[in-house]
Scaffold this active site. Structure first.
Site, mmCIF file in Angstrom:
data_model
loop_
_atom_site.group_PDB
_atom_site.id
_atom_site.type_symbol
_atom_site.label_atom_id
_atom_site.label_comp_id
_atom_site.label_asym_id
_atom_site.label_seq_id
_atom_site.Cartn_x
_atom_site.Cartn_y
_atom_site.Cartn_z
ATOM 1 N N GLN A 221 0.635 -1.217 -0.057
ATOM 2 C CA GLN A 221 -0.121 0.000 -0.004
ATOM 3 C C GLN A 221 0.930 1.209 0.166
ATOM 4 O O GLN A 221 0.350 2.385 -0.012
ATOM 5 C CB GLN A 221 -0.990 -0.013 1.219
ATOM 6 N N ARG A 371 -8.155 -1.461 8.258
ATOM 7 C CA ARG A 371 -9.110 -0.504 7.715
ATOM 8 C C ARG A 371 -9.360 0.702 8.588
ATOM 9 O O ARG A 371 -10.431 0.870 9.114
ATOM 10 C CB ARG A 371 -10.509 -0.978 7.120
ATOM 11 N N CYS A 372 -8.229 1.704 8.690
ATOM 12 C CA CYS A 372 -7.122 1.498 8.601
ATOM 13 C C CYS A 372 -6.215 2.371 9.578
ATOM 14 O O CYS A 372 -5.173 2.457 9.798
ATOM 15 C CB CYS A 372 -6.449 2.015 7.184
ATOM 16 N N GLU A 741 -12.595 4.429 5.755
ATOM 17 C CA GLU A 741 -12.754 3.679 6.895
ATOM 18 C C GLU A 741 -13.846 3.950 7.544
ATOM 19 O O GLU A 741 -14.440 3.166 8.600
ATOM 20 C CB GLU A 741 -11.496 3.779 7.682
HETATM 21 N N1 MCN Z 1 -13.731 9.433 -2.351
HETATM 22 C C1 MCN Z 1 -14.570 10.275 -2.790
HETATM 23 N N2 MCN Z 1 -15.082 11.368 -2.190
HETATM 24 C C2 MCN Z 1 -14.596 11.598 -0.909
HETATM 25 C C3 MCN Z 1 -13.937 10.868 -0.325
HETATM 26 C C4 MCN Z 1 -13.350 9.767 -1.044
HETATM 27 O O1 MCN Z 1 -15.246 10.122 -4.112
HETATM 28 N N3 MCN Z 1 -14.982 12.875 -0.317
HETATM 29 C C5 MCN Z 1 -13.346 8.393 -2.902
HETATM 30 C C6 MCN Z 1 -11.773 8.563 -3.188
HETATM 31 O O2 MCN Z 1 -11.430 9.479 -4.086
HETATM 32 C C7 MCN Z 1 -11.366 7.133 -3.111
HETATM 33 C C8 MCN Z 1 -12.260 6.441 -2.287
HETATM 34 O O3 MCN Z 1 -13.334 7.231 -2.063
HETATM 35 O O4 MCN Z 1 -11.454 6.829 -4.670
HETATM 36 C C9 MCN Z 1 -11.547 6.282 -0.935
HETATM 37 O O5 MCN Z 1 -10.945 7.295 -0.749
HETATM 38 P P1 MCN Z 1 -10.459 7.687 0.712
HETATM 39 O O6 MCN Z 1 -11.378 7.770 1.864
HETATM 40 O O7 MCN Z 1 -9.401 8.868 0.584
HETATM 41 O O8 MCN Z 1 -9.287 6.454 1.169
HETATM 42 P P2 MCN Z 1 -8.192 5.923 0.562
HETATM 43 O O9 MCN Z 1 -8.124 6.006 -0.933
HETATM 44 O O10 MCN Z 1 -6.813 6.524 1.209
HETATM 45 O O11 MCN Z 1 -8.190 4.405 0.802
HETATM 46 C C10 MCN Z 1 -7.883 3.936 1.915
HETATM 47 C C11 MCN Z 1 -8.989 3.473 2.735
HETATM 48 C C12 MCN Z 1 -8.792 2.465 3.892
HETATM 49 S S1 MCN Z 1 -7.697 3.315 5.120
HETATM 50 C C13 MCN Z 1 -8.621 1.081 3.682
HETATM 51 S S2 MCN Z 1 -7.979 0.160 4.776
HETATM 52 C C14 MCN Z 1 -9.443 0.538 2.696
HETATM 53 C C15 MCN Z 1 -10.206 1.497 1.845
HETATM 54 O O12 MCN Z 1 -10.071 2.478 1.877
HETATM 55 N N4 MCN Z 1 -9.100 -0.492 1.991
HETATM 56 C C16 MCN Z 1 -9.480 -0.893 0.760
HETATM 57 N N5 MCN Z 1 -11.291 1.074 1.073
HETATM 58 C C17 MCN Z 1 -10.914 -0.255 0.381
HETATM 59 N N6 MCN Z 1 -11.613 -0.605 -0.584
HETATM 60 C C18 MCN Z 1 -10.984 -1.726 -1.269
HETATM 61 N N7 MCN Z 1 -11.704 -1.966 -2.528
HETATM 62 N N8 MCN Z 1 -9.963 -2.323 -1.031
HETATM 63 C C19 MCN Z 1 -9.225 -1.958 -0.015
HETATM 64 O O13 MCN Z 1 -8.329 -2.621 0.463
#
Ligand code: MCN
Length: 786
Positions: A221, A371-372, A741
């Site tokens: 990651q 998660r995470c 998360e």
């Molecule tokens: N997003 C959005 N609008 C927002 C916030 C987020 O459209 N206001 C979208 C983002 O652009 C992204 C997705 O949602 O495409 C998740 O964004 P974000 O909350 O920023 O999280 P991360 O991309 O940093 O992902 C990490 C988070 C964590 S900590 C874990 S653990 C996790 C998770 O997301 N592991 C996953 N979701 C998962 N989903 C899949 N399919 N697989 C994992 O391993």
């Protein structure tokens, strides 16, 4: 909210279909196990059948007789090259392969390298290891007892205490509790669970002896941070960081379990360096379940103080954390133990104090961020259980109690008693929306009627506040590397773009949402923006994807980098249209002269000009990079309501309805956010009702396969009903907060509260998760219902 043009180009707020799904649904994803290199060898690992034992002898002679087995690598072999100690992302560490003592069940003991995977497995079966078993420490409560073996003398320890961490005002909190009108107290245990992503961990270590260059294809990651860590190991055999390339292609789920460096990676590197050929290591399902990616195992003594009419005044939590043999997150500073200090939740009260002690035991390494965000799930579970406990104690409706105690909208930014500055929030409307959708008042009436007939129905609420982002750099670092993240945008002369990031999607949809952010800021259609992550030779340095930090950090970096380019485009437009920059207005996709909209230049024309006809003195090309250091974390929140029916004959639990209202600020892609929430809710259902790793007194894992470690599927999941409120983050360039998360954090207390609510009239005040039909059946027997 966003204009039509924004929709046409796939800008913010539009449910653009995921660009990456075309390859996933056609089976064209490219995972580490798809990599085949000429001359590639395969590695398999001999693991310990004991939780604590001396290694008396390793006899590899029979294994080495098997045609195709090339080598058996032991801890003593690695010691010769100074490769026997693990590098680590955090401050704790372990041996790559033990030289004399195994410390937990399924620990790596030695590795077999062979020409075929199945031959390597045959070699593993043929290695004979002689052990002298010892009595392991399995119960964290006994880890500090006198006479217990000291598990980490290598770290200079004289007992099994890892660290103590505390936050808040102990004295003021104790004083408040001594004088409070009402104090409720519960022992809340959150068991050890496993990340259980579909793809297990694995790598191909490809060392080129001529160039002295190592390419590590791996499931990670955090590719850049891992490269820095690997460079530390590889330094022992003469490699330096510019000669190490980490490539993470598609990843089948990470959930926090693909942040750490596991011994298998280091052994594969060592094998490739020593033999001079590529070496592939892919864990099988049981190895993954038994040896990697464990989180939680927290025993929390929780107390809440309030007035008789329900004004919450103070919180006190004391936690014992079992981190097994190695603490994957041993740093007791503000990050990551400090994430627990979100335990004051969504409520406004004066004082709180929380302390935590972590201990070593003979369980596999723990403390991974599941998660995470480290310990946020534990913190939210504690406060949301205690609010329900207080409601029960004083006879007040639990929704009303929450409404009365929420931090009010006008109090933001809000300074929590444990030190956070919550950036924004508006909690009442989120709970009200959930109550309206589910028909809360009617449900309470139905519950009262059902109780008269002896039927068991419960309603549970969780109104959580999350803390996500893993920045700003003044508070957070890994190995001293500050927690920013990055974006690099390069627009080609035709107006099509490629953008690269320091994060790494494992299924979150970054290829789509990052493109949407850039599309919104730059007016280039999202379909023309290609997103790349995961290759340290091409992407700018970043700290990776976990702690829902990609949107708060890399998403922000994308917006700022795109704005830099828009500024350049403005200068070129002014030059081409022969007006001053101030006379220009921006509409998604073009600049036009104020009052004369027919005089305009599209972004594509301006990009072309950047290569062909730019102003004198201006640098050619159309590229920008930004390293974004957030001023604060982001604080998404939500209110979830769960309704359960319990069969009073069998104890079986049916989730009748589950409504989840989330607020992650500006939504980039509503379809992806909904997908994140669906998946996350199911992952929250898992610890609430199903998942728990069980060890016997000898430290053997009793449920070490998916036959008995129960991961919920769509069959066990209820129909998740989702909705949102939008409270933009004031310090994020597009107002977004992380969301990945939140559902995993919010679901367990909502479900637990519902089940306990169904039994509360019988005198039940708390049940530890996972709440299984057997636990409920035992309670019904004890209470004389059955
Ligand atoms: N997003 C959005 N609008 C927002 C916030 C987020 O459209 N206001 C979208 C983002 O652009 C992204 C997705 O949602 O495409 C998740 O964004 P974000 O909350 O920023 O999280 P991360 O991309 O940093 O992902 C990490 C988070 C964590 S900590 C874990 S653990 C996790 C998770 O997301 N592991 C996953 N979701 C998962 N989903 C899949 N399919 N697989 C994992 O391993």
């Amino acid at each position: 909210m966003f204009c039509n043009t924004s929709k046409e180009i796939g800008g913010l707020g539009h449910g653009l279909k995921r660009k990456e799904d075309a390859r996933f649904i056609q089976g064209k994803g490219h995972y580490v196990d798809d990599i085949k290199l000429p001359g590639m060898l395969y590695m398999d690992i001999v693991r310990s059948p004991y939780a604590y034992a001396k290694i008396l002898n390793i006899d590899a002679s029979k294994a080495l007789e098997i045609p195709g087995v090339l080598a058996v690598i032991t801890g003593r072999d690695l010691e010769k090259y100074n490769l026997h100690w693990m590098p680590t992302l955090m401050s704790d560490t372990q041996m790559v392969l033990p030289t004399d003592t195994v410390m937990y069940y399924a620990q790596e003991v030695c590795a077999v390298i062979a020409t075929e995977r199945y031959i390597a497995a045959d070699g593993v079966a043929a290695v004979e290891v002689e052990y002298e078993p010892m009595k392991p420490i399995v119960d964290a409560h006994k880890a500090l007892d006198p006479g217990m073996p000291i598990l980490r003398p290598d770290k200079g320890k004289t007992d099994n205490h890892i660290w103590h961490w505390e936050a808040g005002d102990r004295e003021a909190t104790d004083k408040l509790f001594a004088n409070a009108e009402v104090v409720v107290k519960e022992q809340v245990y959150i068991p050890r669970i496993h990340v259980a992503s579909i793809e297990t961990c694995g790598c191909v270590a490809d060392f080129d002896p001529i160039e002295a260059h190592l390419t590590m294809y791996m499931t990670t990651q955090a590719p850049h941070a891992i490269r820095t860590v690997i460079a530390l190991v590889a330094g022992h055999v003469g490699l330096s960081e510019e000669k190490v390339r980490v490539i993470a292609s598609d990843i089948g789920g990470g959930f926090g379990g693909k942040v750490p460096v596991y011994p298998g990676y280091v052994i594969a590197i060592a094998a490739s360096v020593l033999i001079g050929k590529p070496v592939k290591w892919i864990e099988d399902r049981m190895e993954n379940l038994q040896a990697d990616s464990f989180a939680r195992d927290y025993d929390m003594t929780c107390e809440l103080a309030a007035t008789k009419d329900g004004k919450i005044q103070g919180l006190r939590i004391k936690t014992l954390a079992d981190h097994g043999y190695t603490d994957a997150a041993a740093n007791p500073s503000k990050y990551p133990a400090g994430m627990f200090s979100i335990c004051t939740g969504s409520y406004d009260y004066g004082v709180a104090f929380t302390e935590m002690d972590a201990v070593y035991t003979n369980k596999p390494p723990g403390g991974v961020a599941y998660r995470c965000s480290f310990r946020v799930t534990e913190a939210v579970h504690a406060i949301e259980r205690m609010v329900d406990r207080l409601a029960l104690e004083i006879g007040k409706d639990s929704a009303q109690l929450r409404m009365e105690n929420f931090i009010k909208k006008e109090q933001f930014p809000y300074h929590s008693p444990l030190g956070w500055e919550y950036d924004s929030g508006d909690y009442g409307p989120a709970l009200q929306k959930a109550m309206d959708i589910i028909g809360y008042d009617e449900l309470r009436k139905e519950q009262a009627e059902k109780r008269k007939n002896g039927e068991l129905m419960g309603i549970g609420i969780c109104s959580f506040t999350e803390v996500v982002g893993a920045g700003p750099s003044k508070d957070f670092d890994i190995l001293g590397i500050k927690m920013f993240d990055s974006a690099e945008i390069r627009v080609h002369p035709t107006g099509k773009a490629i953008a690269r990031f320091g994060t790494k999607s494992q299924g979150q949809g970054h290829e789509t949402t990052y493109a949407q952010i850039i599309a919104q800021e730059l007016g280039i259609p999202a379909e023309h923006i290609h997103i790349e992550e995961g290759d340290t030779d091409t992407a700018p340095y970043g700290l990776g994807t976990y702690a829902s930090r990609s949107t708060p950090t890399a998403g922000a970096a994308a917006a700022v980098a795109a704005r830099k380019l828009r500024d350049k485009a403005r200068k070129i437009a002014a030059y081409l249209l022969e007006v001053s920059e101030e006379d220009l207005e921006w509409e998604v996709g073009k600049f036009f002269v104020k009052g004369a909209p027919e005089k305009s230049k599209t972004i594509q024309e301006l990009v072309f000009a950047a290569y062909t006809n730019h102003p004198q003195g201006m640098e050619a090309g159309f590229e920008a990079t930004h390293y974004y250091d957030p001023p604060n974390l982001t604080f998404p929140f939500g209110s979830y309501i769960c309704v359960v029916d319990i069969d009073k004959e069998t104890g079986s639990i049916k989730i009748r309805r589950f409504v989840a209202i989330d607020d992650c600020g500006t939504i980039i892609n509503p379809m992806i956010v909904e997908g994140q929430i669906h998946g996350g809710l199911t992952q929250g259902l898992a610890p609430a009702m199903f998942e728990e790793l069980i060890y016997d007194e000898d430290g053997n894992m009793l449920n070490g396969s998916f036959m008995d470690y129960l991961v919920p599927t769509s069959v066990e999941s209820p129909k998740w009903e989702t909705g949102h409120t939008i409270t933009p983050c004031p310090h994020h360039p597009i107002g977004a907060k992380g969301v990945g998360e939140s559902p995993t954090v919010g679901a367990p207390p909502a479900i637990a509260n519902a089940i306990i609510d169904a039994l509360s009239h019988l005198g039940v005040t708390h049940i530890d998760i996972p709440i299984t039909p057997l636990k409920v059946w035992n309670i019904l027997v004890e209470k004389g219902v059955i």
